[in-house]
Design an enzyme around this catalytic site. Structure first.
Site, PDB file in Angstrom:
ATOM      1  N   TYR A 195       0.217 -31.693   2.673  1.00  0.00           N
ATOM      2  CA  TYR A 195       0.517 -30.269   2.505  1.00  0.00           C
ATOM      3  C   TYR A 195      -0.188 -29.438   3.568  1.00  0.00           C
ATOM      4  O   TYR A 195      -1.392 -29.554   3.767  1.00  0.00           O
ATOM      5  CB  TYR A 195       0.055 -29.818   1.117  1.00  0.00           C
ATOM      6  CG  TYR A 195       0.172 -28.322   0.884  1.00  0.00           C
ATOM      7  CD1 TYR A 195       1.406 -27.730   0.629  1.00  0.00           C
ATOM      8  CD2 TYR A 195      -0.961 -27.492   0.898  1.00  0.00           C
ATOM      9  CE1 TYR A 195       1.519 -26.364   0.394  1.00  0.00           C
ATOM     10  CE2 TYR A 195      -0.861 -26.128   0.668  1.00  0.00           C
ATOM     11  CZ  TYR A 195       0.382 -25.565   0.413  1.00  0.00           C
ATOM     12  OH  TYR A 195       0.497 -24.215   0.192  1.00  0.00           O
ATOM     13  N   THR A 240       8.353 -21.045  -6.165  1.00  0.00           N
ATOM     14  CA  THR A 240       8.434 -19.608  -6.467  1.00  0.00           C
ATOM     15  C   THR A 240       9.454 -18.912  -5.576  1.00  0.00           C
ATOM     16  O   THR A 240      10.378 -18.258  -6.056  1.00  0.00           O
ATOM     17  CB  THR A 240       7.055 -18.939  -6.275  1.00  0.00           C
ATOM     18  OG1 THR A 240       6.098 -19.601  -7.098  1.00  0.00           O
ATOM     19  CG2 THR A 240       7.107 -17.466  -6.634  1.00  0.00           C
ATOM     20  N   GLY A 262       8.703  -4.631  -1.764  1.00  0.00           N
ATOM     21  CA  GLY A 262       9.503  -4.485  -2.980  1.00  0.00           C
ATOM     22  C   GLY A 262       9.315  -3.136  -3.641  1.00  0.00           C
ATOM     23  O   GLY A 262      10.275  -2.504  -4.097  1.00  0.00           O
TER      24      GLY A 262
END
Length: 300
Positions: free
Chosen positions: A163, A115, A21
């Site tokens: 998970y 997210t 980014g």
């Protein structure tokens, strides 16, 4: 052909204070864009801004707070942005969380799905009014090689029934890819000229083999650099997706090397059978329900 002059263009990049980014932000500022670093850690972003402007003193960089793991923060960012700016040429959904121990967002979503996908889904929907009224706008969403072999666990999205960090990372990156494609389909269906494009950075040597604050041993770094690529190279698919004038929307951009792990950006074919219409529509409906953000596709 890559658009070289972005003067007057406004770009939002999530998670732009480091890695891919940051490198994308640096290049877009060099091309003359006004880049908004939408970040959780504003101190780090201010340091990034300073470094970017040293290389491009005529460029423009703005730091704005955004926590994608908190829908309230996402809503506040969209509101702040919309009251401050009246256009959005490029939105780059770049920020991501990778293989953390099991934890949830402020809204109770599994951290990676919450997210990487839901936060960006909400953000894009809330900024859609501006994207619709900005000519030739683009939305670039970062996926990953981890989408290959991944599944959307519709019966266990929050991970409460078991998970595994890597499987849930793959789920979030598959969701990014499906979102980008379904979004582009819906934009075209409603005659909206904005383009949604997915991309991925390959595998970067900057974000692997690092535990806590410890760097990998020197010999391992040398070995990794032979097979993997730098953040600068990893940012090229993002820059290509954001500025290549020949793209029509709906493409998936990645490195052209073996296994798409490194190389120069090209249009890539996702894993076979990924764009399942039923899955894409179900994911969209579930995302709207979980975030409370319903996209307005009425043509501006």
């Amino acid at each position: 052909m890559l658009e070289q002059n972005l003067t007057g263009k406004r770009v939002v990049i999530t998670g732009a204070n480091s890695g891919v980014g940051y490198e994308a932000a640096k290049t877009l500022v060099e091309k003359g864009a006004e880049v908004i670093l939408a970040v959780r850690n504003e101190q780090k972003a201010l340091a990034a801004k300073e470094t970017i402007l040293k290389g491009s003193p005529k460029g423009s960089v703005v730091v704005m707070g955004l926590n994608l793991a908190d829908l309230k923060s996402v809503g506040e960012f969209a509101q702040n942005y919309s009251s401050r700016f009246h256009s959005l040429d490029i939105l780059i959904n770049n920020a991501g969380v990778m293989i953390p121990p099991y934890q949830t967002t402020k809204d109770g979503f599994e951290m990676q799905f919450g997210t990487n996908h839901l936060g960006h889904f909400a953000l894009t929907g809330l900024l859609l009014p501006l994207l619709k009224t900005t000519p030739n706008s683009r939305i670039v969403t970062l996926s990953s090689l981890a989408h290959r072999g991944a599944t959307i666990f519709f019966d266990n999205l929050d991970g409460s029934n078991g998970y595994k960090a890597m499987k849930f990372y793959g789920q979030s990156k598959l969701a990014n890819l499906l979102f980008a494609k379904e979004f582009d389909n819906r934009l075209k269906e409603h005659g909206i000229l904005a383009k949604s494009i997915a991309c991925h950075p390959g595998i970067s040597s900057t974000n692997l083999f690092k535990v806590g604050k410890k760097d990998a041993p020197g010999y391992l770094k040398v070995l990794m650099n032979l097979f993997l690529q730098s953040a600068e190279m990893g940012a090229l698919p993002t820059i290509y997706a954001a500025t290549e004038t020949s793209l029509n929307g709906g493409e998936y951009i990645g490195p052209d090397g073996r296994g798409n792990r490194k190389g120069n950006p090209t249009i890539e074919t996702p894993a076979s059978g990924v764009y399942n219409e039923e899955t894409m529509k179900k994911l969209w409906e579930v995302s709207e329900k979980l975030t409370g953000v319903v996209y307005d596709f009425t043509n501006a």
